[in-house]
Write an enzyme that holds these catalytic residues in place. Structure first.
Site, PDB file in Angstrom:
ATOM      1  N   GLY A  82      -4.512  -4.052  -4.437  1.00  0.00           N
ATOM      2  CA  GLY A  82      -5.491  -3.024  -4.779  1.00  0.00           C
ATOM      3  C   GLY A  82      -4.753  -1.733  -5.012  1.00  0.00           C
ATOM      4  O   GLY A  82      -4.330  -1.067  -4.075  1.00  0.00           O
ATOM      5  N   HIS A  83      -4.524  -1.406  -6.289  1.00  0.00           N
ATOM      6  CA  HIS A  83      -3.794  -0.186  -6.597  1.00  0.00           C
ATOM      7  C   HIS A  83      -4.787   0.904  -6.952  1.00  0.00           C
ATOM      8  O   HIS A  83      -5.491   0.799  -7.948  1.00  0.00           O
ATOM      9  CB  HIS A  83      -2.847  -0.404  -7.769  1.00  0.00           C
ATOM     10  N   GLN A 125       1.828  -5.657  -3.331  1.00  0.00           N
ATOM     11  CA  GLN A 125       2.204  -5.805  -1.912  1.00  0.00           C
ATOM     12  C   GLN A 125       3.602  -5.205  -1.679  1.00  0.00           C
ATOM     13  O   GLN A 125       4.031  -4.386  -2.479  1.00  0.00           O
ATOM     14  CB  GLN A 125       2.140  -7.286  -1.461  1.00  0.00           C
ATOM     15  N   LYS A 144       2.327   2.357  -4.985  1.00  0.00           N
ATOM     16  CA  LYS A 144       3.029   1.895  -6.200  1.00  0.00           C
ATOM     17  C   LYS A 144       2.185   2.147  -7.445  1.00  0.00           C
ATOM     18  O   LYS A 144       2.713   2.482  -8.503  1.00  0.00           O
ATOM     19  CB  LYS A 144       3.325   0.388  -6.112  1.00  0.00           C
ATOM     20  N   ASP A 189       0.821  -1.226   0.000  1.00  0.00           N
ATOM     21  CA  ASP A 189       0.000   0.000   0.000  1.00  0.00           C
ATOM     22  C   ASP A 189       0.847   1.265   0.000  1.00  0.00           C
ATOM     23  O   ASP A 189       0.438   2.307   0.520  1.00  0.00           O
ATOM     24  CB  ASP A 189      -0.952   0.029   1.225  1.00  0.00           C
TER      25      ASP A 189
HETATM   26  P1  GDP Z   1      -0.497   0.517  -3.832  1.00  0.00           P
HETATM   27  O1  GDP Z   1      -1.191  -0.792  -3.646  1.00  0.00           O
HETATM   28  O2  GDP Z   1       0.937   0.491  -3.421  1.00  0.00           O
HETATM   29  O3  GDP Z   1      -0.686   1.092  -5.194  1.00  0.00           O
HETATM   30  O4  GDP Z   1      -1.170   1.549  -2.817  1.00  0.00           O
HETATM   31  P2  GDP Z   1      -2.736   1.790  -2.536  1.00  0.00           P
HETATM   32  O5  GDP Z   1      -3.411   2.131  -3.793  1.00  0.00           O
HETATM   33  O6  GDP Z   1      -3.284   0.689  -1.707  1.00  0.00           O
HETATM   34  O7  GDP Z   1      -2.668   3.041  -1.550  1.00  0.00           O
HETATM   35  C1  GDP Z   1      -2.208   4.259  -1.908  1.00  0.00           C
HETATM   36  C2  GDP Z   1      -3.337   5.265  -1.698  1.00  0.00           C
HETATM   37  O8  GDP Z   1      -2.766   6.518  -1.454  1.00  0.00           O
HETATM   38  C3  GDP Z   1      -4.225   5.458  -2.912  1.00  0.00           C
HETATM   39  O9  GDP Z   1      -5.523   5.764  -2.480  1.00  0.00           O
HETATM   40  C4  GDP Z   1      -3.594   6.645  -3.634  1.00  0.00           C
HETATM   41  O10 GDP Z   1      -4.536   7.395  -4.395  1.00  0.00           O
HETATM   42  C5  GDP Z   1      -3.108   7.466  -2.468  1.00  0.00           C
HETATM   43  N1  GDP Z   1      -1.881   8.195  -2.718  1.00  0.00           N
HETATM   44  C6  GDP Z   1      -0.805   7.807  -3.475  1.00  0.00           C
HETATM   45  N2  GDP Z   1       0.182   8.715  -3.363  1.00  0.00           N
HETATM   46  C7  GDP Z   1      -0.282   9.688  -2.517  1.00  0.00           C
HETATM   47  C8  GDP Z   1       0.304  10.867  -1.969  1.00  0.00           C
HETATM   48  O11 GDP Z   1       1.435  11.225  -2.231  1.00  0.00           O
HETATM   49  N3  GDP Z   1      -0.473  11.586  -1.102  1.00  0.00           N
HETATM   50  C9  GDP Z   1      -1.729  11.226  -0.750  1.00  0.00           C
HETATM   51  N4  GDP Z   1      -2.385  11.987   0.122  1.00  0.00           N
HETATM   52  N5  GDP Z   1      -2.312  10.112  -1.247  1.00  0.00           N
HETATM   53  C10 GDP Z   1      -1.591   9.352  -2.113  1.00  0.00           C
END
Ligand code: GDP
Length: 428
Positions: A40-41, A224, A16, A13
């Protein structure tokens, strides 16, 4: 080298998806190499959040070929539903999307068995997403799995499914006292999805190798995070695949010698979903502030994430496991309101100080973090696009991470939008 790997440098999370999505506009191909729909991206597309579970995060970028590699496990019914949902948001999913024939399928009996197993563990439950990912990987290794390519020869698929699902029903009923699954119903549903997925099935490894050889930019997208890696994570509180960069070769058919820079994505703090040790977890109002400001709830499960301070010992471990060349620090804006920001620079274990991350989950659970406090910036970083726009303390926080890890920070993310990035160096 024209390929890069994007891996999570924490417990997943890390954001990425957003980073992959923003880099995809400079790429010809995005390839997922492990995991399944437990990922879940969340990506912001035209200002709207879109969650990708199986589709690579580059799918919304026109002209990018997105590939699900052989190392991924696919719930075919879920994938068809995801394609429909994403198309409903105006995103094209057609010849820009390929599924490798060697990726294995997650079937309903995998979910049923995982739920029964988790329940039977009682207090020792792992906290899995119950999407059947673990049992699907286990079947692959015990030669009981079903590669998705078999859907192209439906009669052979039917024969195999009847044999395997019959054995699974025995386990469900005799071992766990659960209801057997309806195999005819399963076959009917699979016939429908087989037709839908047929145009996307392909033999992909040579395609990806050719793209790299001819100088196209290829992004390998991890799901992950490193600390959930089946071999190097905090076992048994891990996911069932190789989440670290080493997973790219077996997960795509691209040899290690063709893989370029490794980009580690880490939040400016740390979160963890599910059970397992988490040394810098914050149980007070600061943890709550991070959860609220960072909207820290699982994209797949909706579960609130456990939140805490940046852990340099764990980050350095992830850097070593992956060979991370550049870091991207996400969600810097979430820390905008703090007066002081603790950073964990070492561990105390049974009275001894160390900078080594213990791989044993029981030892990790005994860690007392040693913190160094950084001054907060108490100003919005949300609109920052260049390093000069960042408050001095926020820039000092980034420089501190570089100093403590010895790895350059190529970019800091300051919001969910694809433009909310302060780039310090070229990545692709
Ligand atoms: P992933 O699985 O690594 O892609 O991460 P997730 O999607 O589960 O979680 C990242 C969450 O943080 C998502 O809702 C993104 O829209 C949000 N997000 C990503 N980068 C940033 C950031 O720099 N600032 C904020 N406030 N939200 C972010």
């Amino acid at each position: 080298m024209s390929s890069i790997v994007i891996v999570g440098a924490q417990w997943g999370d890390e954001g990425k998806g957003k980073i992959t999505n923003s880099l995809a506009s400079c790429a010809e191909m995005v390839v997922r190499f492990q995991g399944g729909s437990n990922a879940g991206h969340t990506v912001s597309v035209s200002g709207e959040p879109v969650v990708f579970h199986l589709l690579p995060s580059g799918i919304s970028v026109p002209g990018v070929l997105c590939v699900i590699g052989p190392g991924v496990v696919i719930d075919p019914v879920g994938l068809v539903a995801e394609i429909d949902e994403v198309r409903g948001k105006g995103i094209e999913v057609s010849s820009n999307f390929l599924i490798d024939v060697g990726a294995h399928m997650v079937m309903p009996y995998h979910r049923a068995l995982e739920a029964a197993e988790e329940e039977s563990r009682g207090n020792a439950a792992i906290g899995t997403t119950k999407k059947g990912i673990g049992p699907a990987y286990a079947d692959r290794y015990s030669r009981e799995g079903i590669p998705i390519g078999l859907l192209a020869s439906f009669d052979r698929f039917e024969e195999r499914l009847r044999a395997v699902a019959g054995r699974k029903n025995e386990m469900l009923t005799k071992l766990y006292g659960a209801e057997p699954l309806d195999i005819d119903g399963m076959l009917e549903e699979m016939r429908r999805v087989a037709e839908r997925l047929a145009p996307h099935l392909a033999d992909t490894p040579e395609l990806v190798r050719t793209a790299i050889r001819s100088g196209e930019n290829v992004i390998f997208e991890g799901a992950q995070g490193t600390l959930l890696d089946i071999s190097f994570g905090t076992y048994p509180f891990v996911t069932s695949s190789h989440t670290s960069a080493a997973g790219v070769a077996p997960g795509t058919g691209v040899p290690p010698s063709m893989i370029g820079d490794i980009i580690g994505v880490a939040k400016a703090y740390v979160t963890r979903v599910g059970a397992g040790p988490f040394p810098t977890e914050s149980f007070d109002r600061h943890g709550e502030t991070i959860r609220e400001r960072g909207k820290e709830r699982g994209a797949t499960t909706g579960r609130p994430r456990r939140c805490g301070w940046l852990d340099i010992v764990a980050l350095n471990y992830a850097i070593a496991i992956n060979g991370i060349d550049h870091l991207v620090i996400t969600k810097l804006d979430v820390l905008d309101t703090f007066e002081r920001i603790p950073v964990c620079v070492g561990y105390r274990i049974d009275g001894e100080e160390t900078d080594r991350f213990p791989r044993n989950a029981e030892v990790l659970a005994r860690v007392e973090p040693i913190y160094e406090e950084m001054p907060g910036w108490r100003a919005s970083t949300h609109e920052a696009r260049e390093d000069g726009d960042l408050p001095a303390e926020a820039l000092a926080y980034i420089r501190k991470i570089e100093e403590l890890t010895g790895v350059p920070v190529a970019a800091a993310s300051v919001g969910a939008s694809p433009h909310a990035v302060v780039q310090f160096a070229e990545i692709l």
